[in-house]
Design an enzyme around this catalytic site. Sequence first.
Site, PDB file in Angstrom:
ATOM      1  N   LEU A  12      -4.857   0.659   3.130  1.00  0.00           N
ATOM      2  CA  LEU A  12      -4.069  -0.314   3.898  1.00  0.00           C
ATOM      3  C   LEU A  12      -4.262  -1.746   3.422  1.00  0.00           C
ATOM      4  O   LEU A  12      -3.719  -2.672   4.023  1.00  0.00           O
ATOM      5  CB  LEU A  12      -4.438  -0.217   5.386  1.00  0.00           C
ATOM      6  CG  LEU A  12      -4.031   1.094   6.079  1.00  0.00           C
ATOM      7  CD1 LEU A  12      -4.584   1.133   7.494  1.00  0.00           C
ATOM      8  CD2 LEU A  12      -2.518   1.249   6.104  1.00  0.00           C
ATOM      9  N   ARG A  13      -5.037  -1.934   2.338  1.00  0.00           N
ATOM     10  CA  ARG A  13      -5.260  -3.303   1.863  1.00  0.00           C
ATOM     11  C   ARG A  13      -3.947  -3.981   1.486  1.00  0.00           C
ATOM     12  O   ARG A  13      -3.762  -5.170   1.727  1.00  0.00           O
ATOM     13  CB  ARG A  13      -6.206  -3.310   0.663  1.00  0.00           C
ATOM     14  CG  ARG A  13      -7.678  -3.193   1.027  1.00  0.00           C
ATOM     15  CD  ARG A  13      -8.574  -3.719  -0.080  1.00  0.00           C
ATOM     16  NE  ARG A  13      -9.975  -3.439   0.236  1.00  0.00           N
ATOM     17  CZ  ARG A  13     -10.657  -2.415  -0.237  1.00  0.00           C
ATOM     18  NH1 ARG A  13     -10.085  -1.566  -1.062  1.00  0.00           N
ATOM     19  NH2 ARG A  13     -11.911  -2.240   0.090  1.00  0.00           N
ATOM     20  N   GLY A  14      -3.040  -3.243   0.873  1.00  0.00           N
ATOM     21  CA  GLY A  14      -1.755  -3.823   0.470  1.00  0.00           C
ATOM     22  C   GLY A  14      -0.983  -4.355   1.659  1.00  0.00           C
ATOM     23  O   GLY A  14      -0.440  -5.474   1.623  1.00  0.00           O
TER      24      GLY A  14
END
Length: 354
Positions: free
Chosen positions: A288-290
């Site tokens: 979920l970093r993006g």
Amino acid sequence: MNTFTNTKQARPVFPFTAIVGQEEMKLALILNVIDPKIGGVMIMGDRGTGKSTTVRALVDLLPEIKVVENDLFNSDPDDPELMSEEVRNLIQKNEPLNITTKKIPMIDLPLGATEDRVCGTIDIEKALTEGVKAFEPGLLAAANRGILYVDEVNLLDDHLVDVLLDSAASGWNTVEREGISISHPARFILVGSGNPEEGELRPQLLDRFGMHAQIGTVKEPHLRVKIVEQRAKFDESPLEFRKNYEHLQNQLRDKIIKARDILKNVEIDNEYRIKISEICSELNVDGLRGDIVTNRAAKAIAAFEGRTQVTPQDIFRIIPLCLRHRLRKDPLESIDSGDKIRDLFLRNFDAITN
């Protein structure tokens, strides 16, 4: 105090606002200064494209910060999360602090640096014989509240890159040896640069950088001429050259300060959040970093433009920087990863004004 025109400066720095081109790199750096929680910038490009010059110019541009005098960690006198243990103890005892201001630090990490040089060392003998935590701070302590710059990060030992990214993500550095553990704040903006010809970072490490800026040698002849002229004028009379850009520098500095102030009030519609996550999902971005970085960067660019509401245009400008390094490599694909992301964005958002 306006340090921009400080004639006592030993080594004048090329003004940020005089740098021609390389808009991606400049934007990524500015957004990380507005919101350091974006997670840093990886700058990949050819040799001689002004990577280190731009980073130093940005540091020179930034306003001074309040620090506790003679503190090795650049402790913030007002924020416990950015204080060393010694400063927190002084505050608890109600002892007065000597407060001063200094330029935001920029620490260069040399390629041959050891883990002890980066993280700091504990003097075990002194700890055992005198009963005190004898800690010799490293580069991470000096970089607290500043910028840590790693040139040719793709040539750095993977373990050391892991250490840097862990500290950048958590904001703390912990050194443990022989049962003794010491922690100190290490909240910095990590900026890495490298030449893709010398090898890429592992995907797991690339993913940990918030943004990825691609830069290349300027092709347009008139721009190349302008860059050469600018550099010649600066080398001939750096102080005079800087004076010509003082107004633009102050304008940009004020814009960044204002953006940092209004960032907490910036909002992004839930509909846009969903669209961002749909794009990340369709691109098969792991984790979920993006999603998180794209949301943060969109808010930061809105704040930079003096607005409290994110627009589709904001997202369009930053989404390639946030996602291109998170895509799985396909050697048979000819389309540039940034163009692929922009095309998908345009299909997901009904309309965009370029």
